[in-house]
Design a protein around this motif. Structure first.
Motif, PDB file in Angstrom:
ATOM      1  N   LEU A 182      84.842  50.588 -27.759  1.00 42.46           N
ATOM      2  CA  LEU A 182      86.052  50.870 -26.991  1.00 42.46           C
ATOM      3  C   LEU A 182      86.268  49.866 -25.866  1.00 42.46           C
ATOM      4  CD1 LEU A 182      85.864  54.762 -26.876  1.00 42.46           C
ATOM      5  CD2 LEU A 182      87.506  53.365 -28.147  1.00 42.46           C
ATOM      6  N   ARG A 186      89.598  47.597 -25.512  1.00 45.24           N
ATOM      7  CA  ARG A 186      90.413  47.542 -24.292  1.00 45.24           C
ATOM      8  C   ARG A 186      90.683  46.093 -23.883  1.00 45.24           C
ATOM      9  NH1 ARG A 186      86.739  51.630 -22.682  1.00 45.24           N
ATOM     10  NH2 ARG A 186      87.675  53.717 -22.860  1.00 45.24           N
ATOM     11  N   TYR A 200      90.073  52.615 -38.426  1.00 43.37           N
ATOM     12  CA  TYR A 200      89.287  53.827 -38.221  1.00 43.37           C
ATOM     13  C   TYR A 200      88.027  53.735 -39.078  1.00 43.37           C
ATOM     14  CZ  TYR A 200      87.588  58.564 -38.283  1.00 43.37           C
ATOM     15  OH  TYR A 200      86.774  59.663 -38.169  1.00 43.37           O
ATOM     16  N   PRO A 205      85.014  55.837 -32.884  1.00 45.47           N
ATOM     17  CA  PRO A 205      85.904  56.586 -32.000  1.00 45.47           C
ATOM     18  C   PRO A 205      87.057  57.226 -32.765  1.00 45.47           C
ATOM     19  CG  PRO A 205      86.155  54.219 -31.679  1.00 45.47           C
ATOM     20  CD  PRO A 205      84.963  54.408 -32.563  1.00 45.47           C
ATOM     21  N   THR A 208      92.139  59.919 -30.425  1.00 43.98           N
ATOM     22  CA  THR A 208      92.365  60.086 -28.987  1.00 43.98           C
ATOM     23  C   THR A 208      91.723  58.951 -28.199  1.00 43.98           C
ATOM     24  OG1 THR A 208      92.491  62.488 -29.200  1.00 43.98           O
ATOM     25  CG2 THR A 208      91.999  61.611 -27.017  1.00 43.98           C
ATOM     26  N   GLU A 209      90.506  58.595 -28.557  1.00 43.52           N
ATOM     27  CA  GLU A 209      89.801  57.514 -27.858  1.00 43.52           C
ATOM     28  C   GLU A 209      90.460  56.162 -28.122  1.00 43.52           C
ATOM     29  OE1 GLU A 209      85.191  58.736 -27.951  1.00 43.52           O
ATOM     30  OE2 GLU A 209      86.236  58.892 -29.886  1.00 43.52           O
ATOM     31  N   LEU A 210      90.894  55.918 -29.343  1.00 41.46           N
ATOM     32  CA  LEU A 210      91.561  54.665 -29.672  1.00 41.46           C
ATOM     33  C   LEU A 210      92.895  54.560 -28.935  1.00 41.46           C
ATOM     34  CD1 LEU A 210      90.776  54.540 -33.497  1.00 41.46           C
ATOM     35  CD2 LEU A 210      89.784  53.084 -31.709  1.00 41.46           C
ATOM     36  N   THR A 211      93.571  55.700 -28.790  1.00 39.62           N
ATOM     37  CA  THR A 211      94.816  55.721 -28.031  1.00 39.62           C
ATOM     38  C   THR A 211      94.566  55.316 -26.582  1.00 39.62           C
ATOM     39  OG1 THR A 211      95.739  57.470 -29.429  1.00 39.62           O
ATOM     40  CG2 THR A 211      96.712  57.191 -27.250  1.00 39.62           C
ATOM     41  N   ALA A 212      93.518  55.877 -25.982  1.00 35.83           N
ATOM     42  CA  ALA A 212      93.189  55.571 -24.592  1.00 35.83           C
ATOM     43  C   ALA A 212      92.820  54.102 -24.406  1.00 35.83           C
ATOM     44  CB  ALA A 212      92.050  56.467 -24.115  1.00 35.83           C
ATOM     45  N   ALA A 213      92.320  53.467 -25.465  1.00 30.13           N
ATOM     46  CA  ALA A 213      91.955  52.049 -25.393  1.00 30.13           C
ATOM     47  C   ALA A 213      93.162  51.133 -25.538  1.00 30.13           C
ATOM     48  CB  ALA A 213      90.923  51.719 -26.466  1.00 30.13           C
TER      49      ALA A 213
END
Length: 265
Positions: A182, A186, A200, A205, A208-213
């Motif tokens: 992650l 980023r 994926y 991850p 949700t985690e990929l979205t946050a990155a």
């Protein structure tokens, strides 16, 4: 057609990424479309394996076009994996992609990995990207760099350099499969001025985690095809061992038949 291509571009949003499942035949694509996915991609491994051919060896150009033609009538936006374009001649790649665009394809994946496990020179890939964009300007070109996929030494600088070269040539998105770190993702989303596509991977991850990155597109790659093969093998083993053979959500015969256009066109 321009509206469909524009709609596909608009689906790539950091903070609300496109989940792009990858199909390998008409049934898988039709089922995914019926499941509500606005867009799907194809998986080169699934297309090649289904035809008894090798993935990544530039031998499935005909099968890829034939699949795009079969999927043309589905109510879904279609992106096609064209490996490295099935040629090192930018003009030939552009001609091939123009044929796909004429069938309704709204995007492509174009990779820089070679069949021998090395990376193509970035200038060669950039020339292909530029030729495609000159031929079909509004097509979404997702330029894939295999720096992590092929385990090159110190992949981050190479990835960024290649991403910038492909963007300068007109690429609309950058696909970096192989990394699920992650922190790295980023960095990529912060330093690449285009939607970044992540692959994926099981155990990696989640969405949700990929979205946050900051990822703008998440592809399943060959995962669904391999999962289908795995389910078939598990069902055969269950029959042999006398256990339950029908997993939850198994489509009925009638439901599969309903995926086929009237008259089998």
């Amino acid at each position: 057609m321009i509206d469909r291509r524009g709609a596909f571009h608009a689906l790539h949003r950091a903070g609300r990424p496109l989940l792009l499942p990858n199909a390998w035949d008409h049934a898988s694509a039709a089922a995914l479309a019926a499941g509500g996915h606005p867009a799907i991609g194809t998986t080169s491994l699934g297309v090649a394996a289904a035809a008894g051919l090798t993935d990544g060896a530039a031998v499935t150009a005909g099968e890829t076009v034939a699949l795009a033609r079969r999927l043309a009538g589905l109510p879904v936006l279609l992106s096609v994996d064209v490996e490295a374009g099935f040629s090192d001649d930018p003009a030939e790649v552009a001609e091939y992609v123009t044929e796909l665009a004429g069938l309704g394809v709204v995007g492509i994946n174009l990779e820089d990995g070679r069949p021998d496990g090395t990376l193509a020179e970035p200038e060669c890939v950039a020339d292909k990207v530029a030729a495609v964009k000159a031929a079909v300007p509004d097509l979404f070109v997702n330029a894939r760099t295999d720096t992590w996929w092929l385990s090159v030494v110190d992949p981050l600088p190479q990835t960024l350099a290649r991403a910038h070269a492909y963007r300068a040539a007109g690429a609309d998105g950058i696909f970096v499969p192989g990394t699920v770190d992650l922190a790295i993702l980023r960095v990529l989303t912060e330093r690449i001025d285009a939607p970044v596509n992540a692959l994926y991977q099981t155990g990696g991850p989640g969405l949700t985690e990929l979205t946050a990155a900051g990822v703008a597109r998440v592809s399943t790659g060959s995962l669904l095809f391999r999962a289908a093969l795995g389910a078939a093998l598990a069902a055969v083993d269950a029959i042999r061992l006398g256990g339950p053979t029908a997993p939850a959500g198994l489509p009925s015969y009638a439901e599969v038949q309903a995926l086929v256009p009237t008259g089998g066109d």
